[in-house]
Design a protein around this motif. Structure first.
Motif, mmCIF file in Angstrom:
data_model
loop_
_atom_site.group_PDB
_atom_site.id
_atom_site.type_symbol
_atom_site.label_atom_id
_atom_site.label_comp_id
_atom_site.label_asym_id
_atom_site.label_seq_id
_atom_site.Cartn_x
_atom_site.Cartn_y
_atom_site.Cartn_z
ATOM 1 N N LEU A 41 0.828 -1.211 0.000
ATOM 2 C CA LEU A 41 0.000 0.000 0.000
ATOM 3 C C LEU A 41 0.859 1.258 0.000
ATOM 4 N N SER A 42 1.935 1.265 0.768
ATOM 5 C CA SER A 42 2.815 2.436 0.824
ATOM 6 C C SER A 42 3.530 2.686 -0.493
ATOM 7 N N THR A 43 3.879 1.618 -1.183
ATOM 8 C CA THR A 43 4.544 1.759 -2.476
ATOM 9 C C THR A 43 3.569 2.240 -3.543
ATOM 10 N N LYS A 44 2.398 1.629 -3.583
ATOM 11 C CA LYS A 44 1.417 1.973 -4.615
ATOM 12 C C LYS A 44 0.837 3.374 -4.400
ATOM 13 N N PHE A 45 0.650 3.762 -3.157
ATOM 14 C CA PHE A 45 0.036 5.052 -2.838
ATOM 15 C C PHE A 45 0.979 5.891 -1.976
ATOM 16 N N SER A 46 2.159 6.159 -2.495
ATOM 17 C CA SER A 46 3.210 6.820 -1.721
ATOM 18 C C SER A 46 2.846 8.242 -1.282
ATOM 19 N N LYS A 47 1.946 8.899 -1.997
ATOM 20 C CA LYS A 47 1.582 10.280 -1.645
ATOM 21 C C LYS A 47 0.389 10.334 -0.690
ATOM 22 N N TYR A 48 -0.108 9.173 -0.285
ATOM 23 C CA TYR A 48 -1.312 9.102 0.525
ATOM 24 C C TYR A 48 -1.001 8.658 1.950
ATOM 25 N N VAL A 49 -1.859 9.066 2.871
ATOM 26 C CA VAL A 49 -1.826 8.534 4.228
ATOM 27 C C VAL A 49 -2.504 7.169 4.166
ATOM 28 N N ILE A 50 -1.826 6.153 4.678
ATOM 29 C CA ILE A 50 -2.390 4.808 4.692
ATOM 30 C C ILE A 50 -2.827 4.502 6.127
ATOM 31 N N PRO A 51 -4.145 4.414 6.379
ATOM 32 C CA PRO A 51 -4.602 4.121 7.740
ATOM 33 C C PRO A 51 -4.192 2.699 8.159
ATOM 34 N N ASP A 52 -3.885 2.535 9.436
ATOM 35 C CA ASP A 52 -3.528 1.211 9.942
ATOM 36 C C ASP A 52 -4.618 0.189 9.640
ATOM 37 N N ASN A 53 -5.879 0.598 9.780
ATOM 38 C CA ASN A 53 -6.978 -0.336 9.549
ATOM 39 C C ASN A 53 -7.016 -0.830 8.102
ATOM 40 N N ALA A 54 -6.602 -0.008 7.154
ATOM 41 C CA ALA A 54 -6.526 -0.449 5.756
ATOM 42 C C ALA A 54 -5.449 -1.517 5.606
ATOM 43 N N VAL A 55 -4.341 -1.345 6.313
ATOM 44 C CA VAL A 55 -3.271 -2.352 6.287
ATOM 45 C C VAL A 55 -3.783 -3.656 6.889
ATOM 46 N N TYR A 56 -4.503 -3.576 8.011
ATOM 47 C CA TYR A 56 -5.015 -4.784 8.663
ATOM 48 C C TYR A 56 -6.034 -5.503 7.780
ATOM 49 N N GLU A 57 -6.908 -4.740 7.133
ATOM 50 C CA GLU A 57 -7.883 -5.342 6.208
ATOM 51 C C GLU A 57 -7.164 -6.071 5.078
ATOM 52 N N PHE A 58 -6.165 -5.428 4.500
ATOM 53 C CA PHE A 58 -5.422 -6.030 3.392
ATOM 54 C C PHE A 58 -4.619 -7.238 3.877
ATOM 55 N N ALA A 59 -4.052 -7.167 5.079
ATOM 56 C CA ALA A 59 -3.303 -8.302 5.633
ATOM 57 C C ALA A 59 -4.218 -9.513 5.825
ATOM 58 N N ALA A 60 -5.421 -9.283 6.320
ATOM 59 C CA ALA A 60 -6.375 -10.384 6.486
ATOM 60 C C ALA A 60 -6.747 -10.979 5.135
ATOM 61 N N TYR A 61 -6.927 -10.115 4.143
ATOM 62 C CA TYR A 61 -7.248 -10.582 2.790
ATOM 63 C C TYR A 61 -6.084 -11.394 2.209
ATOM 64 N N LEU A 62 -4.869 -10.923 2.398
ATOM 65 C CA LEU A 62 -3.704 -11.664 1.911
ATOM 66 C C LEU A 62 -3.569 -13.024 2.600
ATOM 67 N N SER A 63 -3.884 -13.077 3.891
ATOM 68 C CA SER A 63 -3.779 -14.363 4.591
ATOM 69 C C SER A 63 -4.758 -15.375 4.005
ATOM 70 N N ARG A 64 -5.893 -14.888 3.530
ATOM 71 C CA ARG A 64 -6.855 -15.771 2.868
ATOM 72 C C ARG A 64 -6.387 -16.142 1.468
ATOM 73 N N MET A 65 -5.828 -15.181 0.748
ATOM 74 C CA MET A 65 -5.360 -15.437 -0.618
ATOM 75 C C MET A 65 -4.180 -16.404 -0.638
ATOM 76 N N PHE A 66 -3.423 -16.464 0.449
ATOM 77 C CA PHE A 66 -2.247 -17.321 0.500
ATOM 78 C C PHE A 66 -2.383 -18.414 1.557
ATOM 79 N N ASN A 67 -3.621 -18.901 1.753
ATOM 80 C CA ASN A 67 -3.782 -20.025 2.669
ATOM 81 C C ASN A 67 -3.285 -21.306 2.002
ATOM 82 N N ASP A 68 -3.315 -22.406 2.713
ATOM 83 C CA ASP A 68 -2.735 -23.657 2.205
ATOM 84 C C ASP A 68 -3.344 -24.093 0.872
#
Length: 130
Positions: A41-68
């Motif tokens: 998120l920081s790389t793609k949107f370097s000029k933007y404030v990235i809220p912690d909750n957006a990171v947590y939402e994306f992290a949860a989504y990634l954990s699902r996308m990369f499950n076993d």
């Protein structure tokens, strides 16, 4: 506020629908998911404030996308079966770049945190005249 596994656990438990892949993860995997989500998120949107909750939402989504199971699809497997147990088939057009996996609601959270900057990743809801 600094990103943390404790804060991520609390947020994801209360705000994300599918949390099994996150809660089944060990601490190291959770930290990796937070790191990748934050960096993407920081790389793609370097000029933007990235809220912690957006990171947590994306992290949860990634954990699902990369499950076993889904990691097989990420590695190009189109389907597999366990005799008498289960059969899995995957769609073919699974994104391979992390930035292509960012869910719409995460983009909306970034938009809300940056009202003075141009819209991220699409249109906002608004009035239209026909």
């Amino acid at each position: 506020m600094a990103l943390s596994i404790t804060d991520a656990d609390a947020y994801i438990t209360l705000n994300v629908l599918s949390i099994e892949d996150w809660t089944d993860s060990d601490e190291q995997r959770k930290q990796r998911m937070i790191n990748v989500a934050s960096r993407t998120l920081s790389t793609k949107f370097s000029k933007y404030v990235i809220p912690d909750n957006a990171v947590y939402e994306f992290a949860a989504y990634l954990s699902r996308m990369f499950n076993d199971t889904n990691v097989q699809a990420q590695n190009g497997v189109q389907g597999f079966a366990l005799s008498g147990v289960a059969s899995f088939n995957f769609k073919r057009d699974i994104p391979t770049e992390f930035s292509d996996m960012i869910p719409r609601h995460v983009l909306d959270m970034i938009n809300e945190a940056n009202p003075d900057l141009p819209n991220v990743g699409g249109r906002r809801v608004g009035w239209t005249v026909l």
